[in-house]
Write a protein that holds these residues in place. Structure first.
Motif: not given
Length: 449
Positions: A202-207, A229-244
């Motif tokens: 999670y912390a890595l995703g925020v960074i 910068e990274f398309g919709s797949e990139g956003s979905r991946f980032m949303a997974r890392i930073m999930a609450s």
């Protein structure tokens, strides 16, 4: 000059509730190191007891002693008995926090960095965390200030003082916060003793979000900078890392690396379009001047308090005035036809400490390098003219005339009696560092021989 076990103290790097960290010249090999000295605050001693504090300090040393990894800071020595407990650590002057311009008010905006460089930081941090997690450790304090950068901008994960073994029960008063509230996941704020490796992801995703967007995520993150910068797949991946919820995040480093690969693949495949969008946005906001005016040659001593006004930089230490130039390549040198300056096209082959940088300039003059004996360190004003006035801040789409390998350059201007101002010509900002930190030399001349 004070010393600890022969390690000569050069200055204080920082202090926290448990320890003080000094910059020292090591008695082992004469190199600059960080010495972390156990000096707990009396309030912390009252809360935890000295025995528990010493146990945690020893745990950090043991974790580092058993880790040999290119992206984890190295333990070079330790003293865990007697009156002075300390660990001697590999030291690097820069951190990701300094690179992105994170201020003491952490929630303030920071400098975005090039997408490929942000992904490299994330990949190297993932590699370091994978080793820790494989040994059953959870870092619990992954943040930009704890990601050191060596001279090649390689990540060195540091500060294991809050690390714990998965499943370990720890003594912790309820009022004692563990980690940074800006980077720690929700479950770590509630029950830090129960977190696992997903807290570090999670912390890595925020960074990574901050490096790309230049800000911390809100409660409902704006994914548009990531999508651009990274398309919709990139956003979905980032949303997974930073999930609450931790059960919605990846658990393995392999999953993190696969997601980073997807992001990088999109960025490389769409780089031309992304660059065009970035240029168009920049063209609407860039301010340029038609002439360079008179550039100062004489060095100054400028405090941090006065620097923004003297050097004309914004709150993120980027130039607010973009000066027009006309560069002409002349066999190893570059002439600025507007200001009349002659620059080294490349500069020093390696990064140098301040005294070595001055000696390097003297050597250039003694050798009459490029037929000239009037080389000197440039002032900040002169260095800022090297930043491309027509390009976005990341400058990736530009094919520069100057050698990119010398990215962080000494100026002749001092900040204090032991520190000087530098300009990062790759990321486009002004910074400072003390004389024992290395930077490159790109000498300038404005006098005809």
């Amino acid at each position: 000059m004070r010393a600890i076990d022969g390690h000569v103290i050069l200055g204080l790097l920082g202090q926290g509730g448990m320890s003080r960290v000094f910059k020292v010249r090591s008695a082992l090999d004469g190199r600059i190191c960080a010495l972390k000295l156990l000096r707990p605050h009396p309030h912390l001693v009252d809360l935890l007891g000295m025995e528990e504090i010493q146990r945690r300090f020893s745990f950090e040393a043991e974790g580092l002693a058993g880790t040999d990894h290119p992206h984890v800071v190295r333990l070079k020595g330790q003293q865990l008995e007697g009156a002075q407990w300390y660990v001697l650590l590999e030291y690097h002057c820069r951190t990701v926090g300094e690179w992105i311009g994170e201020s003491p008010l952490v929630e303030e905006p920071s400098r975005p960095v090039r997408p490929d460089l942000a992904l490299t930081v994330a990949r190297q941090t993932t590699s370091a965390l994978d080793v820790l997690h494989g040994r059953g450790l959870v870092h619990r304090d992954v943040k930009p200030a704890n990601l050191l950068l060596d001279g090649q901008r390689r990540v060195k994960l540091a500060d294991f003082g809050l690390s714990k073994l998965r499943g370990e029960r720890e003594v912790r008063p309820s009022q004692l916060m563990v980690g940074s509230p800006f980077y720690a996941p929700p479950e770590q704020e509630r029950r830090p003793e129960d977190v696992d490796q997903r807290a570090d992801w999670y912390a890595l995703g925020v960074i990574l979000y901050r490096m790309i967007s230049g800000r911390l995520p809100e409660e409902q993150p704006d994914w548009s900078p990531i999508t651009r910068e990274f398309g919709s797949e990139g956003s979905r991946f980032m949303a997974r890392i930073m999930a609450s919820q931790p059960d919605q995040r990846p658990t393995r480093a392999a999953d993190i690396l696969a997601g980073l690969d997807t992001m990088e693949g999109y960025w490389r495949n769409h780089r031309e379009a992304v660059c065009r969008l970035r240029w168009e946005a920049h063209a609407q906001s860039a301010r340029r001047e038609d002439h360079a005016g008179e550039l100062r040659e004489q060095p100054l001593k400028v405090s941090s308090h006065a620097a923004r006004n003297v050097f004309a930089v914004d709150d993120l230490w980027r130039p607010v005035r973009r000066l027009a130039r006309r560069y002409l390549e002349e066999g190893g040198t570059v002439r600025d036809a507007v200001s009349g300056r002659i620059w080294q096209q490349a500069g020093s082959a390696e990064s140098l400490e301040w005294t070595d940088a001055l000696e390097h300039v003297q050597w250039l003059n003694q050798k009459r390098w490029a037929g000239r004996s009037t080389w000197r360190l440039p002032t900040v004003e002169e260095l800022l003219t090297l930043l491309e006035p027509e390009a976005p801040l990341d400058d990736f789409c530009l094919q520069p005339l100057f050698d990119r390998r010398q990215s962080r350059l000494w100026s002749a201007d001092r900040r204090t009696f032991i520190a000087a101002w530098i300009v990062d010509v790759e990321s486009g900002y002004l910074g400072w560092q003390d004389f024992t930190c290395p930077a490159f030399v790109r000498a300038v001349s404005s006098v005809r021989d």
